[in-house]
Design an enzyme around this catalytic site. Sequence first.
Site, PDB file in Angstrom:
ATOM      1  CE  LYS A  13      -2.175  -0.810   3.884  1.00  0.00           C
ATOM      2  NZ  LYS A  13      -1.484  -2.024   4.333  1.00  0.00           N
ATOM      3  NE  ARG A  88      -3.679  -0.724  10.287  1.00  0.00           N
ATOM      4  CZ  ARG A  88      -2.652  -0.180   9.626  1.00  0.00           C
ATOM      5  NH1 ARG A  88      -2.717   1.039   9.170  1.00  0.00           N
ATOM      6  NH2 ARG A  88      -1.569  -0.891   9.426  1.00  0.00           N
ATOM      7  NE  ARG A 122       7.818  -2.385   5.775  1.00  0.00           N
ATOM      8  CZ  ARG A 122       6.530  -2.137   5.990  1.00  0.00           C
ATOM      9  NH1 ARG A 122       5.718  -1.931   4.958  1.00  0.00           N
ATOM     10  NH2 ARG A 122       6.035  -2.139   7.199  1.00  0.00           N
ATOM     11  NE  ARG A 155       6.683   0.083   9.899  1.00  0.00           N
ATOM     12  CZ  ARG A 155       5.455   0.121   9.392  1.00  0.00           C
ATOM     13  NH1 ARG A 155       5.242   0.703   8.233  1.00  0.00           N
ATOM     14  NH2 ARG A 155       4.447  -0.427  10.023  1.00  0.00           N
ATOM     15  NE  ARG A 166       2.778  -4.277  11.298  1.00  0.00           N
ATOM     16  CZ  ARG A 166       3.841  -4.230  10.494  1.00  0.00           C
ATOM     17  NH1 ARG A 166       4.971  -4.857  10.833  1.00  0.00           N
ATOM     18  NH2 ARG A 166       3.796  -3.577   9.371  1.00  0.00           N
TER      19      ARG A 166
END
Length: 211
Positions: A13, A88, A122, A155, A166
Amino acid sequence: MKLIFLGPPGAGKGTLAGLVSRGHGIPQISTGDMFREAIKNETALGKKVKEILGRGDLVPDELTVDLVKERLSQADAAKGYILDGFPRTIPQAEELQKFQDLDAVINFAIDDDLVVKRLSGREICKNCGAIYHVTNMPSKTKGVCDKCGGPLYTRPDDSLESITNRLDVYRRQTEPLIDFYRRKELLRDIDSSKSPEDTHRQIEKALASYR
Ligand code: AMP
């Protein structure tokens, strides 16, 4: 164009919101980025949400909705925007529809095992927020952003424990939004398991009727 990018963490996203935002001249509004900025600047909001983000849980609806309301009242969001990571939960979506008319909700579909692979590699630029992946989309120089030369970091919520939580939070609290928006005939399904270029093409095709 007023758009929502909906999907599990790691679906792409943020990367795609950046591309579509530049292409269409509308701002990318990422609640996750706004929370991380508050944490970095050690504001009152930042102190409240730091542990929640670290665990991969959701920030309470009221706090999140207030933040988005304030952001959407700014001049650059008047003609359109991409909401990346908001809403969300169903209560967030219900609040949003009280003051905004949306054009489309892009639903990023991807399998869990691919999400885990993507998130665990990531890297993000501390300076400009550009997103890389150690194997799929590496920066030219290790640890350095191609776009601005800033340092790359991982992160804190991209640890395996937090990723698992998550995903679980996504299934329980966010996935019901797919039906919520499908019933309103706003949903556009995208297969986001391939390259960013491929996903980008699918999104532009889905958005062609809104131009
Ligand atoms: P993201 O960058 O979108 O993956 O968001 C990072 C984290 O910020 C999430 O795991 C949540 O802790 C928090 N967050 C972002 N957007 C929301 C939202 N709409 N509602 C509640 N918490 C959020």
